[in-house]
Design a protein around this motif. Structure first.
Motif, PDB file in Angstrom:
ATOM      1  N   LEU A   6      20.106 -24.843 -14.529  1.00 51.15           N
ATOM      2  CA  LEU A   6      20.174 -25.813 -13.604  1.00 51.15           C
ATOM      3  C   LEU A   6      20.122 -27.326 -14.164  1.00 51.15           C
ATOM      4  CD1 LEU A   6      18.108 -24.323 -10.653  1.00 51.15           C
ATOM      5  CD2 LEU A   6      20.458 -25.024 -10.565  1.00 51.15           C
ATOM      6  N   PHE A   7      19.184 -27.106 -15.364  1.00 57.16           N
ATOM      7  CA  PHE A   7      18.978 -28.486 -15.911  1.00 57.16           C
ATOM      8  C   PHE A   7      20.149 -29.015 -16.786  1.00 57.16           C
ATOM      9  CE2 PHE A   7      14.313 -27.024 -15.568  1.00 57.16           C
ATOM     10  CZ  PHE A   7      14.120 -28.058 -14.704  1.00 57.16           C
ATOM     11  N   GLY A   8      20.730 -28.057 -17.582  1.00 60.10           N
ATOM     12  CA  GLY A   8      22.291 -28.182 -18.032  1.00 60.10           C
ATOM     13  C   GLY A   8      22.996 -29.150 -16.970  1.00 60.10           C
ATOM     14  N   ALA A   9      23.277 -28.245 -15.959  1.00 62.20           N
ATOM     15  CA  ALA A   9      24.196 -28.742 -15.127  1.00 62.20           C
ATOM     16  C   ALA A   9      23.846 -30.280 -14.527  1.00 62.20           C
ATOM     17  CB  ALA A   9      24.388 -27.799 -13.755  1.00 62.20           C
ATOM     18  N   ILE A  10      22.710 -30.421 -14.378  1.00 62.46           N
ATOM     19  CA  ILE A  10      22.284 -31.623 -14.076  1.00 62.46           C
ATOM     20  C   ILE A  10      22.746 -32.693 -14.993  1.00 62.46           C
ATOM     21  CG2 ILE A  10      20.417 -33.125 -13.147  1.00 62.46           C
ATOM     22  CD1 ILE A  10      19.213 -30.834 -12.100  1.00 62.46           C
ATOM     23  N   LEU A  11      22.417 -32.342 -16.202  1.00 58.82           N
ATOM     24  CA  LEU A  11      22.653 -33.276 -17.557  1.00 58.82           C
ATOM     25  C   LEU A  11      24.231 -33.453 -17.214  1.00 58.82           C
ATOM     26  CD1 LEU A  11      21.931 -34.743 -19.916  1.00 58.82           C
ATOM     27  CD2 LEU A  11      22.086 -32.704 -21.218  1.00 58.82           C
ATOM     28  N   ALA A  12      25.043 -32.398 -17.256  1.00 59.51           N
ATOM     29  CA  ALA A  12      26.596 -32.504 -17.205  1.00 59.51           C
ATOM     30  C   ALA A  12      27.032 -33.407 -16.082  1.00 59.51           C
ATOM     31  CB  ALA A  12      26.972 -31.211 -17.160  1.00 59.51           C
ATOM     32  N   CYS A  13      26.480 -33.242 -14.802  1.00 58.97           N
ATOM     33  CA  CYS A  13      26.850 -34.267 -13.817  1.00 58.97           C
ATOM     34  C   CYS A  13      26.476 -35.844 -14.359  1.00 58.97           C
ATOM     35  CB  CYS A  13      26.337 -33.688 -12.443  1.00 58.97           C
ATOM     36  SG  CYS A  13      26.937 -32.285 -11.715  1.00 58.97           S
ATOM     37  N   SER A  14      25.273 -35.884 -14.786  1.00 56.43           N
ATOM     38  CA  SER A  14      25.142 -37.253 -15.205  1.00 56.43           C
ATOM     39  C   SER A  14      26.023 -37.822 -16.228  1.00 56.43           C
ATOM     40  CB  SER A  14      23.732 -37.094 -15.544  1.00 56.43           C
ATOM     41  OG  SER A  14      22.617 -36.873 -14.391  1.00 56.43           O
ATOM     42  N   VAL A  15      26.253 -37.021 -17.172  1.00 54.41           N
ATOM     43  CA  VAL A  15      27.284 -37.580 -18.318  1.00 54.41           C
ATOM     44  C   VAL A  15      28.536 -37.828 -17.546  1.00 54.41           C
ATOM     45  CG1 VAL A  15      28.366 -36.914 -20.341  1.00 54.41           C
ATOM     46  CG2 VAL A  15      25.888 -36.502 -19.995  1.00 54.41           C
ATOM     47  N   ILE A  16      29.121 -36.659 -16.771  1.00 54.99           N
ATOM     48  CA  ILE A  16      30.241 -36.967 -16.129  1.00 54.99           C
ATOM     49  C   ILE A  16      30.192 -38.231 -15.320  1.00 54.99           C
ATOM     50  CG2 ILE A  16      31.852 -36.296 -14.633  1.00 54.99           C
ATOM     51  CD1 ILE A  16      31.192 -33.313 -15.821  1.00 54.99           C
TER      52      ILE A  16
END
Length: 46
Positions: A6-16
């Motif tokens: 979940l934390f990885g997905a949040i980081l990915a969405c933020s970077v995108i």
């Protein structure tokens, strides 16, 4: 789903969202990041 994913997905969405120039795509990435954050908090606290 593991909480670390979940934390990885949040980081990915933020970077995108930061990389994309399209305003609607940034808004969509922000909404996805917010939804994942709420779900992650519910899993950690609940």
């Amino acid at each position: 789903m593991k909480t670390s994913y979940l934390f990885g997905a949040i980081l990915a969405c933020s970077v995108i969202g930061a990389v994309l120039g399209n305003r609607s795509a940034k808004t969509l990435a922000l909404i996805a990041s917010g939804a994942l954050s709420i779900y992650g908090l519910a899993r950690v606290l609940g």
